[in-house]
Design an enzyme around this catalytic site. Structure first.
Site, mmCIF file in Angstrom:
data_model
loop_
_atom_site.group_PDB
_atom_site.id
_atom_site.type_symbol
_atom_site.label_atom_id
_atom_site.label_comp_id
_atom_site.label_asym_id
_atom_site.label_seq_id
_atom_site.Cartn_x
_atom_site.Cartn_y
_atom_site.Cartn_z
ATOM 1 N N SER A 711 6.971 -5.622 3.273
ATOM 2 C CA SER A 711 6.025 -4.582 3.699
ATOM 3 C C SER A 711 5.510 -4.803 5.109
ATOM 4 O O SER A 711 4.625 -4.075 5.539
ATOM 5 C CB SER A 711 4.848 -4.512 2.728
ATOM 6 O OG SER A 711 4.124 -5.718 2.756
ATOM 7 N N LYS A 754 -4.311 -2.896 -0.514
ATOM 8 C CA LYS A 754 -4.175 -2.964 0.947
ATOM 9 C C LYS A 754 -5.176 -2.045 1.637
ATOM 10 O O LYS A 754 -5.819 -2.421 2.621
ATOM 11 C CB LYS A 754 -2.742 -2.597 1.346
ATOM 12 C CG LYS A 754 -1.707 -3.639 0.906
ATOM 13 C CD LYS A 754 -0.300 -3.187 1.221
ATOM 14 C CE LYS A 754 0.725 -4.235 0.784
ATOM 15 N NZ LYS A 754 2.092 -3.803 1.050
#
Length: 805
Positions: A711, A754
């Site tokens: 990511s 996140k």
């Protein structure tokens, strides 16, 4: 020594109380004394040259010296010798002279008693001669049967005509109980005494005859060399002759009775197997090595609660109420759980057959401390069913779950069966904790057992290797928990429905702390709510600066620490009625702040980008840094990165090079270093020379912390593009997404954690992949979406457009 040499009776003399031995006037016998009062009595008798009386304690009063704790008739005699022994005891040689009756005893003077001589009633020799003749015959019979009977006693009573002496001699060798011995001892009517002795001898003769017959029966069955076996068979035969039964037969009978009671609820093969083993045990000698193993197996089988089920009907309303009472937020997990039980309630209500647990097995997935096991506890309470927790973390031996075969030493049932035994019901709520941490090795793969347990088509016939027959697990409600669903084998994942439980937002943590954690911890620490002052700002400070986790487990520990110190303060200062904890004095309770997500930098920087990462304890903002050095176009990566992130860095570098070559990333020619020849001849330098003449060093801080995952591609690409183009990166922008070589942005996982981390760091803009924007944005808390802008990106050009200034 004669009584006439001492004071006349009645008189007060020292009292010695023995526990077992009846002494007679004709005896000279050693006595071993340890009781303090007995020793004092003997010492007083020796010092004062007095007689003593020796009595015997009654049954149940051994070692005591109280009124009515000993018999009131004993033997008067003198102490011939005293010897002190090393262990504090004394040994005395006692000479009996006459029987005596204890007239009175004062507990305040426990070593003395008022005693008078006990004389036998008058009798004529002619009246007792015929009785004595019968007695002598009976004694001879007993001596012929009992080899331990004193041989010289026959001669003594033949030569003696004193009826009292004969009675004392015979009474002293008879094996009788304490009460019976006293009756013979205290009887003053000599005719009655002799007749009672005759009856006692007759009973003893009969007892020896029966014993002899039993011995003969036993000897005909076994070899003479098996001495131990012979003794046990003898006991068994004695019990049988007396009409009793031994312990083993009682246990076998109990096993059969219990098996018959649960027969209708047991599987047919289970009943057959258990009955077979009980019959086998009944034929086996109790000292056989296999006897204990068989008995353990039978007891384990009979402990399984066949036919016992919770009578409470499933109610989706009860489940919802319990979940809402116990948990704040977690709306989606609670909704899915209530749907699961709504289906079960409908099946029960409409009495639809084949209602084995055909529904999906629920698996709660999320970081530690977010309430996975707690949800299972709430389900158990709402259904009023027992909870069985099976910790699977690190389990490698398949036999832990399926049970050991009985051929192995120390075999036992598997944890599933033991869970049913502990729950005492066949339909408990079973929590399979940490199912993602099952491990396989040379002892088997526990995952394979889980496939059978969690498959609705198979678990109604789950076979435990120890029991050796199938049991029905279909009525159990299975709930699994995991931290990372990716670590669960695909075949096992296919049998479960995953309910994601992500991090709590700061606002959710505040409400959980206020409504659940603080009241619970106050109660645990014995505090009243009025004794503690905690403002909203203080609680929020604790959440943001003293804990860093997805759940609230450490937050609970922090409040426990606060209240421990508060309790100590209240106890030290009794005048203090209330402890106030605020942002000014919180360091007195918790020292300095431990965690803090760095807020967004105020200034934009070249080569520094905010990346969003998922960790086991929630989201985090990682700054990715880069510098360029004169070199040949190489890239080095540091920061304790895994293989996936190392590959991402190479892909990102290649994508940035491609953007430069295609002139999609503009490079100012002035920043490209020139050689002396190029300067002199004023040769134009191509933009691609920027990455040919510099080496890139990419670093992710906190090098001691391992990092990996697909990511960080776009974050690395922006950092490299910034350092090569010398364009600043916006300090209030955070991003997450993986790159392909063609520059496409791929979706990622853990978006909620996140974005919560970006929200905590006060970012103004978050860049996420388009697919995540379309698919996951509705799961993001409203407070996060309102506090910052979230944009979707498709390709790297979109990212650079938003991130670079």
């Amino acid at each position: 020594m004669e009584l006439e040499n001492y004071d006349s009776f009645p008189q007060e003399i020292p009292l010695v109380i023995e526990d077992d031995v009846f002494l007679y006037p004709f005896m000279i016998a050693p006595l071993f004394l340890s009781n303090e009062e007995n020793i004092k009595a003997v010492e007083h008798a020796i010092e004062e040259n007095k007689l003593v009386i020796v009595s015997v304690s009654k049954v149940g009063f051994e070692g005591k010296r109280e009124t009515d704790s000993f018999y009131n008739v004993g033997v008067i005699g003198n102490i011939m010798r005293k010897v002190s022994l090393p262990d504090g005891k004394i040994k005395v040689l006692f000479q009996g002279l006459a029987k005596g009756r204890i007239e009175s005893f004062d507990a305040e003077k426990p070593i003395f008693a008022q005693v008078d001589k006990l004389e036998d009633e008058e009798y004529t020799q002619e009246s007792v001669d015929s009785i004595i003749n019968v007695l002598r015959e009976q004694v001879k019979k007993l001596s012929r049967i009992n080899s331990k009977f004193p041989a010289d006693l026959i001669k003594t009573i033949e030569e003696n005509d004193d009826a009292t002496r004969i009675a004392d001699l015979i009474s002293s060798v008879l094996r009788v109980k304490k009460e019976e011995a006293f009756v013979l001892f205290a009887q003053t009517n000599i005719e009655k005494r002799l007749l009672e002795i005759i009856e006692t001898i007759k009973r003893e003769i009969e007892s020896f005859k029966i014993q002899k017959e039993i011995t003969q029966k036993v000897n005909s069955k076994i070899e003479k060399t098996h001495k131990d076996y012979f003794l046990k068979e003898q006991i068994k035969a004695i019990q049988k002759e007396l009409g009793g039964d031994n312990q083993k037969d009682v246990e076998i009978k109990a096993y059969k009775k219990k098996l018959k009671k649960i027969k209708k609820d047991m599987p047919a093969d289970g009943y057959k197997e258990t009955k077979k083993q009980i019959d086998k045990l009944s034929r086996m000698h109790q000292d056989s090595p296999d006897s204990a193993l068989l008995q353990t197996y039978i007891e384990n089988v009979l402990d399984v609660p066949f036919g016992k089920y919770s009578d409470e009907k499933i109610s989706v309303k009860n489940v919802e109420d319990q979940l809402n009472d116990d948990h704040y937020s977690l709306d989606k997990p609670k909704e899915r759980i209530s749907e699961y039980f709504a289906v079960k309630e409908m099946l029960e209500e409409r009495k639809i057959e084949n209602t084995r647990s055909r529904g999906t097995v629920l698996c709660f997935v999320g970081p530690p401390g977010v309430g996975k096991t707690s949800l299972a506890n709430s389900i158990s309470q709402a259904l009023k069913r027992p909870l069985v927790r099976i910790a699977l973390g690190g389990m490698e031996d398949v036999n832990e779950l399926r049970g050991h075969r009985r051929t192995y030493v120390g075999a036992m049932p598997g944890r599933i069966v033991k869970g049913l035994v502990d729950a005492k019901q066949m339909n408990p709520v079973i929590v399979l904790d940490e199912i993602d941490k099952l491990g396989a090795n040379h002892r088997g793969d526990p995952t394979a057992v889980m496939l059978e347990v969690l498959d609705p088509e198979q678990n109604h016939e789950f076979r435990d290797l120890y029991l050796n027959f199938a049991i029905d697990l279909s009525q159990c409600i299975f709930v699994a928990t995991a931290n990372d669903a990716r670590r669960i084998p695909p075949a096992l994942r296919d049998r479960m429905e995953f309910i994601e439980m992500s991090s709590y937002t700061p606002n959710e943590k505040y409400h959980i702390a206020k409504d659940y954690l603080i009241p619970q911890e106050l109660q645990k620490h014995g505090l009243k709510r009025s004794e503690i002052t905690l403002s909203k700002v203080t609680i929020e400070t604790i959440i943001s600066k003293y804990t860093r986790e997805a759940g609230v487990r450490n937050l609970r520990r922090v409040f426990a620490k606060l209240f421990r110190k508060a309790v100590k303060k209240l106890l030290k200062n009794r005048d203090l009625k209330k402890v106030s904890i605020n942002t000014n004095n919180i360091k007195e309770f918790l020292d300095n702040p431990i965690f803090e997500i760095d807020p967004a930098d105020k200034k934009n920087s070249i080569g520094v980008t905010n990346g969003l990462a998922w960790t086991a304890v929630g989201g985090d903002v990682l700054k990715i840094e880069a510098v360029k050095l004169r070199g040949k176009g190489l890239i080095s990566v540091t920061g304790n990165l895994g293989d996936v992130m190392k590959e991402s860095s190479k892909i990102s570098y290649s994508v940035v090079k491609l953007l430069i070559d295609n002139k999609k990333l503009k490079i100012d020619k002035e920043i490209i270093p020139k050689t002396a020849k190029e300067e002199e001849e004023k040769i134009k330098v191509d933009a691609s020379e920027i990455y040919k003449r510099y080496d890139i060093h990419l670093h992710i801080p906190e090098g001691a912390t391992p990092k990996d995952g697909p990511s960080a591609g776009i974050t690395m690409a922006v950092t490299i593009a910034s350092i090569l183009s010398e364009k600043e990166v916006r300090s209030d922008v955070a991003m997450t997404g993986e790159l392909t070589l063609t520059g496409k942005v791929l979706p990622i996982g853990g978006l909620k954690e996140k974005l919560i981390a970006a929200y905590k760091a006060k970012m103004k803009l978050a860049l996420i992949p388009r697919k995540n924007f379309q698919r996951d944005l509705e799961d993001i808390p409203c407070e996060v979406k309102e506090a910052m802008e979230i944009k979707a990106v498709d390709v790297i050009e979109d990212v650079l457009k938003e991130a670079l200034v």
